[in-house]
Enzyme design. Sequence first.
Site, PDB file in Angstrom:
ATOM      1  N   ASN A 209       0.847  -1.197   0.000  1.00 16.56           N
ATOM      2  CA  ASN A 209       0.000   0.000   0.000  1.00 16.56           C
ATOM      3  C   ASN A 209       0.880   1.244   0.000  1.00 16.56           C
ATOM      4  O   ASN A 209       2.098   1.153   0.037  1.00 16.56           O
ATOM      5  CB  ASN A 209      -0.962  -0.022   1.194  1.00 16.56           C
ATOM      6  CG  ASN A 209      -0.235  -0.078   2.519  1.00 16.56           C
ATOM      7  OD1 ASN A 209       0.481   0.847   2.885  1.00 16.56           O
ATOM      8  ND2 ASN A 209      -0.383  -1.197   3.230  1.00 16.56           N
ATOM      9  N   ASP A 304      -5.605  -9.534  12.701  1.00 19.92           N
ATOM     10  CA  ASP A 304      -5.754  -8.112  13.009  1.00 19.92           C
ATOM     11  C   ASP A 304      -4.879  -7.865  14.239  1.00 19.92           C
ATOM     12  O   ASP A 304      -5.257  -8.179  15.376  1.00 19.92           O
ATOM     13  CB  ASP A 304      -7.218  -7.759  13.285  1.00 19.92           C
ATOM     14  CG  ASP A 304      -7.409  -6.259  13.406  1.00 19.92           C
ATOM     15  OD1 ASP A 304      -6.582  -5.617  14.088  1.00 19.92           O
ATOM     16  OD2 ASP A 304      -8.369  -5.728  12.821  1.00 19.92           O
ATOM     17  N   ILE A 305      -3.699  -7.340  13.994  1.00 20.70           N
ATOM     18  CA  ILE A 305      -2.692  -7.221  15.062  1.00 20.70           C
ATOM     19  C   ILE A 305      -3.220  -6.350  16.197  1.00 20.70           C
ATOM     20  O   ILE A 305      -3.093  -6.691  17.375  1.00 20.70           O
ATOM     21  CB  ILE A 305      -1.384  -6.610  14.499  1.00 20.70           C
ATOM     22  CG1 ILE A 305      -0.881  -7.435  13.310  1.00 20.70           C
ATOM     23  CG2 ILE A 305      -0.322  -6.533  15.587  1.00 20.70           C
ATOM     24  CD1 ILE A 305       0.330  -6.836  12.606  1.00 20.70           C
ATOM     25  N   PHE A 322      -4.561   3.539  14.427  1.00 17.48           N
ATOM     26  CA  PHE A 322      -4.743   4.570  13.410  1.00 17.48           C
ATOM     27  C   PHE A 322      -5.873   4.118  12.507  1.00 17.48           C
ATOM     28  O   PHE A 322      -6.180   2.928  12.424  1.00 17.48           O
ATOM     29  CB  PHE A 322      -3.455   4.767  12.606  1.00 17.48           C
ATOM     30  CG  PHE A 322      -2.611   5.906  13.113  1.00 17.48           C
ATOM     31  CD1 PHE A 322      -1.997   5.814  14.356  1.00 17.48           C
ATOM     32  CD2 PHE A 322      -2.455   7.065  12.366  1.00 17.48           C
ATOM     33  CE1 PHE A 322      -1.232   6.868  14.844  1.00 17.48           C
ATOM     34  CE2 PHE A 322      -1.697   8.120  12.845  1.00 17.48           C
ATOM     35  CZ  PHE A 322      -1.078   8.023  14.088  1.00 17.48           C
ATOM     36  N   LYS A 340     -12.289  -2.676  17.826  1.00 20.42           N
ATOM     37  CA  LYS A 340     -10.933  -3.144  18.162  1.00 20.42           C
ATOM     38  C   LYS A 340     -10.610  -2.966  19.636  1.00 20.42           C
ATOM     39  O   LYS A 340      -9.647  -3.528  20.127  1.00 20.42           O
ATOM     40  CB  LYS A 340      -9.905  -2.412  17.293  1.00 20.42           C
ATOM     41  CG  LYS A 340     -10.153  -2.646  15.800  1.00 20.42           C
ATOM     42  CD  LYS A 340      -9.003  -2.238  14.941  1.00 20.42           C
ATOM     43  CE  LYS A 340      -9.351  -2.405  13.474  1.00 20.42           C
ATOM     44  NZ  LYS A 340      -8.269  -2.962  12.676  1.00 20.42           N
TER      45      LYS A 340
HETATM   46  N1  CTP Z   1      -4.463  -3.092  11.775  1.00 21.26           N
HETATM   47  C1  CTP Z   1      -3.848  -4.206  12.328  1.00 21.26           C
HETATM   48  N2  CTP Z   1      -3.889  -5.379  11.658  1.00 21.26           N
HETATM   49  C2  CTP Z   1      -4.552  -5.494  10.488  1.00 21.26           C
HETATM   50  C3  CTP Z   1      -5.179  -4.365   9.914  1.00 21.26           C
HETATM   51  C4  CTP Z   1      -5.104  -3.177  10.582  1.00 21.26           C
HETATM   52  O1  CTP Z   1      -3.267  -4.098  13.394  1.00 21.26           O
HETATM   53  N3  CTP Z   1      -4.580  -6.654   9.870  1.00 21.26           N
HETATM   54  C5  CTP Z   1      -4.413  -1.839  12.535  1.00 21.26           C
HETATM   55  C6  CTP Z   1      -3.705  -0.698  11.835  1.00 21.26           C
HETATM   56  O2  CTP Z   1      -2.333  -0.663  12.189  1.00 21.26           O
HETATM   57  C7  CTP Z   1      -4.432   0.511  12.370  1.00 21.26           C
HETATM   58  C8  CTP Z   1      -5.838  -0.001  12.615  1.00 21.26           C
HETATM   59  O3  CTP Z   1      -5.727  -1.413  12.704  1.00 21.26           O
HETATM   60  O4  CTP Z   1      -3.903   0.942  13.585  1.00 21.26           O
HETATM   61  C9  CTP Z   1      -6.851   0.337  11.550  1.00 21.26           C
HETATM   62  O5  CTP Z   1      -6.355  -0.049  10.281  1.00 21.26           O
HETATM   63  P1  CTP Z   1      -7.234   0.207   8.977  1.00 21.26           P
HETATM   64  O6  CTP Z   1      -6.479  -0.322   7.816  1.00 21.26           O
HETATM   65  O7  CTP Z   1      -7.696   1.629   8.956  1.00 21.26           O
HETATM   66  O8  CTP Z   1      -8.532  -0.653   9.283  1.00 21.26           O
HETATM   67  P2  CTP Z   1      -8.885  -2.149   9.073  1.00 21.26           P
HETATM   68  O9  CTP Z   1      -9.097  -2.761  10.418  1.00 21.26           O
HETATM   69  O10 CTP Z   1      -7.899  -2.834   8.198  1.00 21.26           O
HETATM   70  O11 CTP Z   1     -10.309  -2.031   8.376  1.00 21.26           O
HETATM   71  P3  CTP Z   1     -10.659  -1.596   6.861  1.00 21.26           P
HETATM   72  O12 CTP Z   1      -9.510  -2.046   6.010  1.00 21.26           O
HETATM   73  O13 CTP Z   1     -11.925  -2.318   6.591  1.00 21.26           O
HETATM   74  O14 CTP Z   1     -10.841  -0.099   6.890  1.00 21.26           O
END
Ligand code: CTP
Length: 396
Positions: A209, A304-305, A322, A340
């Site tokens: 990304n 989802d970390i 974030f 979360k």
């Molecule tokens: N994050 C994470 N692990 C993932 C995806 C996201 O820890 N697999 C964390 C990111 O580091 C950030 C937060 O979750 O702090 C939100 O990330 P974002 O990409 O905005 O949201 P997503 O949970 O991925 O949801 P979406 O893609 O549907 O917006």
Amino acid sequence: MFKNKNILIGITGGIAAYKIIELIRLYKKNNANIKVIMTENATNFVTPLTVRTLSNNPVYIKQFETDNLFPEHISLGNWADIFVIAPASANTISKIANGICDNLLTSIVCAFSKPIIIAPAMNCEMWNNPIIKENIKKLEKLNYNILYPEAGFLACGTSGVGRLCPIEQICEKTYEKLKYKNKKLSNKKIIITAGGTRENIDPVRFLGNYSSGKMGVALADAAYDSGAEVVLINTFNHKSNYKTITVSSAIEMQAALAKEKQNADCIIMAAAVADFRAKKIQKHKIKKESTDDNFTIELTRNPDILTELCKTKSNNQIIVGFCAESENLLENAKSKIQKKQCDYIVANDVSRKDIGFASDENEVYIIDKNLKIMKLDKTSKKIIAEKILEFIYGEN
Ligand code: CTP
């Protein structure tokens, strides 16, 4: 930003004096106390009444005009935490560089031992004059903070270098100089993740990304400057004075966090983590001939970390997520903090070209668990980072 800070502004005679009206408003908006000295020439360009009304304080012009017990050049100097001279004319710059104190402004400079910012503005020929250049060099050597003028169309009808730098830049420099580095995070361990994960497909390709990692690095720098023990887990190589672990994929990022998180006081997930990875990473480069026109890669969900961290966090650990969105920013951010279960979420609009990915500036909203929202207006990622830490550690 400037709570309890006293900023003394010196306005000299130049057309850019009118821009200082906006600078006063900007400082005031950020809670500064403002007092202004104007040279007699400056009063030809803006009225003392305007300046007095906006600064909420008397305007100081003449050197010997009050019945104050202390001479003004001493008492104003004692009051101020910083002295910002903008616009600084060629005349005032040259006087300061040569120790001349023939008016209130230059007398204060002469007796002032705290930071001084000088933002010159003048006609380009004057700016290019070797005597002015020498004087600027001399001031810089003596630790005056010079904010160089910009190139552009000048009020005198010509084009060239001489325009006052943007007032936002003056404001940022003021903040940087005033920032009291009392190491208020010196007993904290803060982990920050940064950058976009890369999910390999084969030895030459990955899913990725646009995250540049700049916001995460700015947070790590700010935490380090405030005395924290910092661990930056970044998808880019980054040289710094604190511990940096370079990772590539979400799985690697999660493993690095697992090793570091136990005694962390705060974890800030600024990284853009890919939600999916290739189910099978090919050992060798995928060849065109082996694929057809509708080639499909099977993906599998990444952990989802952030959610996992929040599930296992210790009582006093603070976890910050974030949220990068291209639409419905606040609604999505609110629903993410609830889903979360992190302590704060920092939301930014990545559809805007002027902020977000790869930009040096950002504008964000910080949302807490009670869904209270605070907006941090557009400014450098460096200042946004400092403000986020101040917010988390109760300084706002
Ligand atoms: N994050 C994470 N692990 C993932 C995806 C996201 O820890 N697999 C964390 C990111 O580091 C950030 C937060 O979750 O702090 C939100 O990330 P974002 O990409 O905005 O949201 P997503 O949970 O991925 O949801 P979406 O893609 O549907 O917006």
